[in-house]
Design an enzyme around this catalytic site. Structure first.
Site, short mmCIF file in Angstrom:
data_model
loop_
_atom_site.label_atom_id
_atom_site.label_comp_id
_atom_site.label_asym_id
_atom_site.label_seq_id
_atom_site.Cartn_x
_atom_site.Cartn_y
_atom_site.Cartn_z
N ASP A 104 0.87 -1.15 -0.02
CA ASP A 104 -0.10 -0.15 -0.13
C ASP A 104 0.93 1.21 -0.03
O ASP A 104 2.12 1.42 0.37
CB ASP A 104 -0.87 -0.04 1.33
N HIS A 247 3.63 -2.26 3.20
CA HIS A 247 3.74 -0.82 2.55
C HIS A 247 5.16 -0.86 1.93
O HIS A 247 6.00 -0.72 2.41
CB HIS A 247 3.61 0.38 3.49
#
Ligand code: NI
Length: 284
Positions: A104, A247
């Site tokens: 992400d 992430h």
């Protein structure tokens, strides 16, 4: 006096079996009613079995900034049938191990580039939930992700809590991100991972995308500089069907994924993209 007493006693004696009989009758009647309800229900079940319903189960372990959500283990039931038809398929065997690696908040810079090398080395396709704003800042990296065959999906334009926005603002967040993905050569995505995992029923029903959360949180943002820490978190909480949250904007996150990938391979996991994961688990 004596007679009266005896009479009373007799009366009492007579009453006792009558009360007993009534009690037995009541029990029998309850049993008959209960059995017929049960019988009708089971008969209905046999004649009219419940239809398989396309539902996927997500366990939302944590949210980045919400202490209450971080400690909660919220189970989110997601009905993928809303507004679209799914191809029918067989239920996934319980022992089949699939892992969907998701990244992400990018595309990042060096960290994303490094990750692409790791994914290539292990011949794995991952899913990138990108921010439209980051995609605009770093279109070359997004092009590289798309060219490498990874799935690209939406994580909003600049990471707001979508539940705090008006419907028009939510639409703008998604449209701008779709546009940035399209400009980099990608397809319009049907998947949305709302920032912080926050969404409402209204958002779910109006955005025209499927909400895709996660089941395993690497907590990589907490383990910045400690890739082994988040790798241990993933390996300690992974289930046979896992959507793993990372992430790609942190170097330590992609290093953590580099530790996790060969371990999961050893454990017999097959790596799938988010769309494939949905296709496989969307109905049971
Ligand atoms: Ni995010």
């Amino acid at each position: 006096m004596r007679y009266k007493y005896e009479n009373k006693k007799r009366k009492y004696r007579k009453m006792k079996p009558r009360v007993g009989r009534i009690a037995i009758l009541v029990v029998i009647m309850i049993a008959i009613v209960g059995l017929s309800v049960f019988g009708v229900k089971s008969l209905m079940g046999i004649l009219n079995p419940p239809k398989p319903h396309p539902i996927a189960l997500y366990v939302k372990d944590t949210s980045l900034f919400n202490e209450k959500a971080r400690n909660a283990k919220e189970v989110v039931l997601r009905d993928f049938a809303i507004g679209k038809e799914l191809p029918s398929h067989k239920p996934l065997p319980a022992d089949m191990k699939i892992a969907c690696l998701t990244f992400d908040d990018g595309p990042g810079y060096e960290s994303t580039d490094y990750l692409l090398g790791v994914l290539k080395k292990y011949d794995i396709k991952a899913t990138f939930f990108v921010l439209g704003s980051k995609a605009e800042q770093n279109p070359e990296m997004l092009k590289k992700i798309i060219k490498a065959g990874h799935e690209v999906a939406s994580h909003s334009y600049d990471h707001p809590d979508l539940t705090k926005l008006s419907p028009a603002e939510v639409k703008q967040q998604l449209d701008r991100t779709d546009e940035a993905i399209r400009k980099a050569g990608g397809k319009t995505t049907t998947l949305l991972r709302p920032p912080y995992g926050n969404y409402s029923k209204e958002i779910e029903e109006t955005v025209g995308k499927d909400i895709f959360l996660w089941t395993v949180d690497s907590n990589d943002w907490r383990f910045k500089g400690d890739p082994q820490g988040s790798a241990d978190t993933v390996l300690g909480t992974v289930q046979p069907q896992a959507v793993i949250l990372y992430h790609d904007i942190y170097n330590s996150s992609v290093k953590s994924a580099e530790i996790v990938i060969p371990k999961l391979k050893e454990m017999g996991y097959e790596f799938v993209t988010a769309s494939k994961y949905m296709e496989l688990t969307g109905e049971y």
